[in-house]
Design a protein around this motif. Structure first.
Motif, PDB file in Angstrom:
ATOM      1  N   CYS A 198      81.938  39.733  14.276  1.00 40.56           N
ATOM      2  CA  CYS A 198      81.690  40.993  14.988  1.00 40.56           C
ATOM      3  C   CYS A 198      80.806  40.741  16.208  1.00 40.56           C
ATOM      4  O   CYS A 198      81.175  39.985  17.077  1.00 40.56           O
ATOM      5  CB  CYS A 198      81.100  42.033  14.033  1.00 40.56           C
ATOM      6  SG  CYS A 198      81.070  43.718  14.663  1.00 40.56           S
ATOM      7  N   TRP A 242      83.374  40.511  18.725  1.00 39.32           N
ATOM      8  CA  TRP A 242      83.810  41.898  18.907  1.00 39.32           C
ATOM      9  C   TRP A 242      83.373  42.296  20.302  1.00 39.32           C
ATOM     10  O   TRP A 242      82.229  42.092  20.690  1.00 39.32           O
ATOM     11  CB  TRP A 242      83.163  42.809  17.871  1.00 39.32           C
ATOM     12  CG  TRP A 242      83.536  44.250  18.087  1.00 39.32           C
ATOM     13  CD1 TRP A 242      84.691  44.861  17.716  1.00 39.32           C
ATOM     14  CD2 TRP A 242      82.744  45.238  18.737  1.00 39.32           C
ATOM     15  NE1 TRP A 242      84.668  46.174  18.107  1.00 39.32           N
ATOM     16  CE2 TRP A 242      83.480  46.439  18.738  1.00 39.32           C
ATOM     17  CE3 TRP A 242      81.487  45.228  19.327  1.00 39.32           C
ATOM     18  CZ2 TRP A 242      83.011  47.610  19.293  1.00 39.32           C
ATOM     19  CZ3 TRP A 242      81.014  46.397  19.886  1.00 39.32           C
ATOM     20  CH2 TRP A 242      81.768  47.569  19.860  1.00 39.32           C
ATOM     21  N   ASP A 243      84.303  42.848  21.046  1.00 38.21           N
ATOM     22  CA  ASP A 243      83.997  43.122  22.440  1.00 38.21           C
ATOM     23  C   ASP A 243      84.744  44.356  22.920  1.00 38.21           C
ATOM     24  O   ASP A 243      85.919  44.283  23.233  1.00 38.21           O
ATOM     25  CB  ASP A 243      84.388  41.908  23.282  1.00 38.21           C
ATOM     26  CG  ASP A 243      83.838  41.979  24.674  1.00 38.21           C
ATOM     27  OD1 ASP A 243      82.663  42.338  24.823  1.00 38.21           O
ATOM     28  OD2 ASP A 243      84.577  41.686  25.621  1.00 38.21           O
ATOM     29  N   SER A 244      84.044  45.472  22.976  1.00 41.14           N
ATOM     30  CA  SER A 244      84.720  46.711  23.378  1.00 41.14           C
ATOM     31  C   SER A 244      84.720  46.911  24.883  1.00 41.14           C
ATOM     32  O   SER A 244      85.625  47.519  25.422  1.00 41.14           O
ATOM     33  CB  SER A 244      84.071  47.911  22.700  1.00 41.14           C
ATOM     34  OG  SER A 244      82.726  48.036  23.110  1.00 41.14           O
ATOM     35  N   GLY A 245      83.725  46.394  25.561  1.00 40.98           N
ATOM     36  CA  GLY A 245      83.665  46.634  26.997  1.00 40.98           C
ATOM     37  C   GLY A 245      83.442  45.401  27.849  1.00 40.98           C
ATOM     38  O   GLY A 245      83.067  45.500  29.007  1.00 40.98           O
ATOM     39  N   ASN A 264      86.098  38.424  15.161  1.00 43.23           N
ATOM     40  CA  ASN A 264      85.865  39.565  16.039  1.00 43.23           C
ATOM     41  C   ASN A 264      85.653  40.909  15.371  1.00 43.23           C
ATOM     42  O   ASN A 264      85.533  41.913  16.063  1.00 43.23           O
ATOM     43  CB  ASN A 264      86.993  39.665  17.076  1.00 43.23           C
ATOM     44  CG  ASN A 264      88.314  40.065  16.451  1.00 43.23           C
ATOM     45  OD1 ASN A 264      88.439  40.237  15.243  1.00 43.23           O
ATOM     46  ND2 ASN A 264      89.322  40.200  17.296  1.00 43.23           N
ATOM     47  N   GLY A 265      85.620  41.007  14.050  1.00 44.76           N
ATOM     48  CA  GLY A 265      85.334  42.308  13.463  1.00 44.76           C
ATOM     49  C   GLY A 265      85.944  42.512  12.092  1.00 44.76           C
ATOM     50  O   GLY A 265      86.503  41.588  11.502  1.00 44.76           O
TER      51      GLY A 265
END
Length: 171
Positions: free
Chosen positions: A102, A122-125, A154-155
């Motif tokens: 994550c 984990w990369d939302s932006g 990643n999550g």
């Protein structure tokens, strides 16, 4: 029985990531020991409750065969935590497997143990991937990335695969 140290946030660890990591390690024959900033009660993002038996600062890497950091919103408090960074560095120095899922790979990046390694997060932006690259990692965007003895994921959707990778690999 081999032992694995799994580091979770005191408040806000990701329950599904912990479960996937723990089950992968246990299925591979590991005794799982939980650590957090302080020993004691820990609360999951999804309402779970766990007991950390070890404070990160008291963890002795020689007692464990591998170490994994679990993500969740609370893990952001560990990204610049001196004890967490030191633990990651000690695992690499001891040439033992190290994992993070994550946002927790950001801990490894800040500990400067991802330089020259392929890793995911984990990369939302774009922020977390940029942090990994800032510290010398090659961001893959994969669900799970293994480079040498470092495993990143990643999550929550990758938690089971991450747990299997950190547990079943024989380094």
């Amino acid at each position: 029985m081999p032992k694995a140290l799994v580091v979770i946030a005191q408040d806000g660890y990701q329950d599904l990531e912990l479960e996937g990591t723990r089950s992968g390690l246990q299925d591979a024959g590991f005794e799982v020991v939980l650590a957090s900033k302080e020993s004691g009660a820990c609360t999951g993002k999804l309402g779970g409750s766990e007991e950390a038996t070890v404070a990160i600062r008291e963890a002795d890497v020689s007692d464990y065969d591998r170490v994994a950091f679990v993500g969740g919103p609370g893990a952001s408090a560990l990204i610049s935590d001196a004890d967490a960074l030191h633990l990651a560095q000690e695992v690499v120095r001891a040439d033992k497997p190290l994992g993070a899922i994550c946002i927790a790979p950001a801990i490894l990046a800040k500990a400067r143990v991802l330089s020259g390694k392929k890793a995911t997060v984990w990369d939302s932006g774009g922020e977390q991937a940029a942090l990994l690259e800032q510290y010398g990692a090659e961001y893959t965007g994969e669900p799970v990335t293994v480079d040498g003895k470092i495993v990143t994921a990643n999550g929550p959707d990758a938690a089971v695969e991450f747990g299997k990778a950190i547990g079943s690999r024989s380094w």
